[in-house]
Design an enzyme around this catalytic site. Structure first.
Site, mmCIF file in Angstrom:
data_model
loop_
_atom_site.group_PDB
_atom_site.id
_atom_site.type_symbol
_atom_site.label_atom_id
_atom_site.label_comp_id
_atom_site.label_asym_id
_atom_site.label_seq_id
_atom_site.Cartn_x
_atom_site.Cartn_y
_atom_site.Cartn_z
ATOM 1 N N HIS A 283 0.873 -1.182 0.000
ATOM 2 C CA HIS A 283 0.000 0.000 0.000
ATOM 3 C C HIS A 283 0.910 1.232 0.000
ATOM 4 C CE1 HIS A 283 -3.482 2.395 0.624
ATOM 5 N NE2 HIS A 283 -3.833 2.060 1.856
ATOM 6 N N HIS A 322 -2.193 -2.477 -9.710
ATOM 7 C CA HIS A 322 -3.195 -1.900 -8.817
ATOM 8 C C HIS A 322 -4.422 -2.791 -8.830
ATOM 9 C CE1 HIS A 322 -5.809 1.052 -6.892
ATOM 10 N NE2 HIS A 322 -4.684 1.627 -6.497
ATOM 11 N N ASP A 378 2.777 5.430 -6.680
ATOM 12 C CA ASP A 378 4.030 5.336 -5.921
ATOM 13 C C ASP A 378 5.261 5.221 -6.805
ATOM 14 O OD1 ASP A 378 2.925 5.414 -3.305
ATOM 15 O OD2 ASP A 378 2.153 3.392 -3.609
HETATM 16 N N1 CMC Z 1 5.105 -6.861 -10.176
HETATM 17 C C1 CMC Z 1 5.022 -8.100 -10.752
HETATM 18 N N2 CMC Z 1 3.893 -8.804 -10.849
HETATM 19 C C2 CMC Z 1 2.793 -8.263 -10.346
HETATM 20 C C3 CMC Z 1 2.788 -6.981 -9.736
HETATM 21 C C4 CMC Z 1 4.010 -6.284 -9.673
HETATM 22 N N3 CMC Z 1 4.067 -5.083 -9.107
HETATM 23 N N4 CMC Z 1 1.542 -6.686 -9.316
HETATM 24 C C5 CMC Z 1 0.778 -7.730 -9.650
HETATM 25 N N5 CMC Z 1 1.530 -8.683 -10.265
HETATM 26 C C6 CMC Z 1 1.051 -9.950 -10.845
HETATM 27 C C7 CMC Z 1 0.778 -10.978 -9.759
HETATM 28 O O1 CMC Z 1 1.929 -11.759 -9.501
HETATM 29 C C8 CMC Z 1 -0.349 -11.755 -10.377
HETATM 30 O O2 CMC Z 1 0.208 -12.615 -11.343
HETATM 31 P P1 CMC Z 1 -0.433 -14.096 -11.561
HETATM 32 O O3 CMC Z 1 -1.817 -13.840 -12.083
HETATM 33 O O4 CMC Z 1 0.468 -14.767 -12.520
HETATM 34 O O5 CMC Z 1 -0.436 -14.747 -10.204
HETATM 35 C C9 CMC Z 1 -1.163 -10.702 -11.118
HETATM 36 O O6 CMC Z 1 -0.209 -9.686 -11.448
HETATM 37 C C10 CMC Z 1 -2.300 -10.106 -10.294
HETATM 38 O O7 CMC Z 1 -1.739 -9.614 -9.080
HETATM 39 P P2 CMC Z 1 -2.452 -9.644 -7.675
HETATM 40 O O8 CMC Z 1 -1.435 -9.651 -6.593
HETATM 41 O O9 CMC Z 1 -3.486 -10.740 -7.663
HETATM 42 O O10 CMC Z 1 -3.219 -8.245 -7.724
HETATM 43 P P3 CMC Z 1 -3.832 -7.465 -6.502
HETATM 44 O O11 CMC Z 1 -4.938 -6.663 -7.037
HETATM 45 O O12 CMC Z 1 -4.122 -8.394 -5.377
HETATM 46 O O13 CMC Z 1 -2.610 -6.536 -6.025
HETATM 47 C C11 CMC Z 1 -1.129 -4.743 -5.729
HETATM 48 C C12 CMC Z 1 -2.514 -5.195 -6.264
HETATM 49 C C13 CMC Z 1 -1.044 -3.230 -5.814
HETATM 50 C C14 CMC Z 1 -0.990 -5.152 -4.256
HETATM 51 C C15 CMC Z 1 -0.037 -5.397 -6.590
HETATM 52 O O14 CMC Z 1 -0.140 -4.984 -7.929
HETATM 53 C C16 CMC Z 1 1.362 -5.095 -6.064
HETATM 54 O O15 CMC Z 1 1.853 -5.822 -5.172
HETATM 55 N N6 CMC Z 1 2.059 -4.026 -6.597
HETATM 56 C C17 CMC Z 1 3.335 -3.631 -6.072
HETATM 57 C C18 CMC Z 1 3.152 -2.818 -4.810
HETATM 58 C C19 CMC Z 1 2.639 -1.423 -5.104
HETATM 59 O O16 CMC Z 1 3.144 -0.740 -5.974
HETATM 60 N N7 CMC Z 1 1.651 -1.001 -4.313
HETATM 61 C C20 CMC Z 1 1.078 0.346 -4.427
HETATM 62 C C21 CMC Z 1 -0.317 0.318 -4.912
HETATM 63 S S1 CMC Z 1 -0.939 1.940 -5.393
HETATM 64 C C22 CMC Z 1 -0.923 2.942 -4.004
HETATM 65 C C23 CMC Z 1 -1.544 2.382 -2.782
HETATM 66 O O17 CMC Z 1 -2.538 1.643 -2.811
HETATM 67 O O18 CMC Z 1 -1.064 2.714 -1.723
#
Ligand code: CMC
Length: 437
Positions: A283, A322, A378
């Site tokens: 987050h 996201h 971010d």
């Molecule tokens: N790098 C590589 N792969 C990723 C990333 C990433 N940053 N984000 C998602 N994926 C992949 C993930 O491995 C999954 O792949 P598969 O379908 O093969 O298993 C797919 O994309 C879907 O990901 P998810 O984890 O199920 O998606 P989510 O909606 O649960 O997670 C998230 C959203 C923001 C937590 C995630 O994208 C992430 O960890 N990003 C990096 C951390 C980040 O930048 N966070 C800030 C978010 S914006 C500001 C805020 O909210 O504070």
């Protein structure tokens, strides 16, 4: 046999068309008709679906709230596919271009932009609440010299609850209003004190002649100047960053604020919980994680190898992806555009070229394209914060200061919503049934 869910159809009842969902439970062959309102069915309507009288009734299972609306809200709208973000209907791009953070905070909290008189009153209320009790200062002094400022920030928010015991009267609107002024007024002071503590430098008291962001910069960076006057470009850039971070509908920390607030605890404790949720690297802690990632990559030529590691599952590309945006995060677009103006004053952050290369490669790579992973807020914010001389540890705190207005708006909406009750999810119990010792 698969259960069949009938298509939504319009039914004319007492002159009012009602959309419904027809469900056939193949366990019993019974049919149910469930109203659809605002594109949702009520999960509680599923409870009538039972196999027999002893059955508890059907529930929906939705870990991580992937498809569950927890509230009705009028604050922030996001269209994740189109990359649209509106606060109370106004596009984020227009607000970032024309408004101050305090104007936007007023909009988020009260539904409308303030007129001249309202803005003067609102600003004055915030100004009157920028100081903290001397014991808050002493509390911060008690932390170790290397304490993470976000840990200090979270703890101090909770501690404020002991200074304002009347805040527990959350059903009283005047009391709520006072805590809103206090929290928005005090968060920059707490943040700056936490930073000065890490340097062992004397804390700088608020200078109420300055604007909200100028005052924050003064409390952070003033040394021996009689009067600290930050660069107008940097003060404005911070103002824009604060606007972009002010609210983001039902994200993890807003949900924490609502969930904790639903117990009717005071807003200081609820905000401490929200800030704790924000601290996590998935987050608001992501801005800090992005900078650490760029440091680890080191040089532009190492970017392809890093991307390969991410695709091989050895970590994430921080600042990408996201839950809601499946397109470029509009906040990231604004920040990227603004970066050049800031770098003209501060000099270019050398890590920018690594970030640009990461983005360039990721946006062409099948792994990221298929999963619709784009830069989020971010990804570029940390580069600007760093160029402005904020230490990396402070990045999540810089997110938390403006998000306070969003948390408080979500909290107010929750408290005044007659449909809301204490948040208490159900579970699917898979453990032992009763057994004896
Ligand atoms: N790098 C590589 N792969 C990723 C990333 C990433 N940053 N984000 C998602 N994926 C992949 C993930 O491995 C999954 O792949 P598969 O379908 O093969 O298993 C797919 O994309 C879907 O990901 P998810 O984890 O199920 O998606 P989510 O909606 O649960 O997670 C998230 C959203 C923001 C937590 C995630 O994208 C992430 O960890 N990003 C990096 C951390 C980040 O930048 N966070 C800030 C978010 S914006 C500001 C805020 O909210 O504070």
């Amino acid at each position: 046999m698969e259960p069949t869910i009938a298509k939504t159809e319009k039914k004319e009842g007492a002159g009012v068309p009602i959309d419904t969902l027809k469900i056939t439970d193949t366990r019993t062959n019974k049919q149910y008709e469930i109203p659809i309102d605002d594109g949702t069915i009520r999960a509680i309507d599923l409870r009538q679906i039972k196999i027999d009288d002893a059955d508890f009734g059907l529930m929906s299972y939705d870990p991580a709230f992937m498809n569950t609306a927890s509230c009705k809200s009028r604050i922030t709208f996001i269209d994740g596919d189109k990359g649209i973000l509106l606060y109370r209907g106004y596009p984020i791009e227009q607000l970032a271009e024309k408004m101050s953070y305090l104007q936007v905070a007023h909009l988020i909290l009260y539904g409308e932009l303030p007129d001249k008189k309202q803005l003067a009153e609102w600003t004055e209320h915030i100004r009157l609440h920028t100081f903290v009790h001397e014991n808050v200062k002493r509390l911060i002094e008690g932390f170790r010299y290397d304490a993470h400022p976000m840990g200090i920030f979270v703890s101090t928010l909770a501690a404020l609850s002991t200074f304002y015991p009347e805040a527990k009267h959350v059903l009283d609107q005047d009391t709520r209003q006072k805590q809103i002024w206090r929290l928005i007024g005090k968060v920059p002071t707490i943040a700056a004190f936490a930073y000065r503590h890490s340097l062992g430098m004397p804390y700088v008291y608020p200078d109420n002649d300055l604007s909200y962001t100028e005052n924050f910069l003064s409390m952070m960076f003033r040394v021996a100047e009689a009067k600290y006057k930050p660069s107008p470009v940097l003060a404005r850039a911070l103002e824009v960053l604060f606007i972009l971070h002010a609210d983001h509908e039902q994200n993890c920390s807003a949900n924490a604020m609502r969930s904790i607030g639903s117990s009717q605890v005071d807003p200081y404790c609820a905000a401490a919980g929200a800030a704790a949720a924000l601290y996590g690297p998935l987050h608001g802690g992501a801005n800090e994680a992005v900078l650490r990632m760029l440091d680890e990559i080191g040089t532009k030529d190492k970017v392809p190898a890093f991307i390969k590691d991410v695709k091989d599952g050895k970590g994430r590309l921080m600042g990408f992806g996201h839950r809601i945006y499946k397109n470029y995060d509009p906040r990231a677009k604004i920040i990227k555009k603004m970066a050049d103006e800031v770098f003209d004053v501060t000099g270019k952050n050398p890590k920018l070229e690594i970030a640009l290369e990461l983005e360039r490669i990721a946006l062409q790579d099948d792994y990221f394209v298929k999963r619709k992973l784009y830069p989020n807020v971010d990804f570029y914010s940390g580069l600007i914060y760093q160029a402005m001389k904020f230490p990396v540890d402070m990045f999540p705190v810089l997110f938390a200061i403006p998000r306070m207005s969003g948390w408080l708006a979500q909290w107010q909406e929750l408290i005044t919503d007659p449909e809301q009750k204490i948040a208490r999810p159900r579970q699917v119990y898979l453990g032992y049934q009763r057994r004896n010792l």
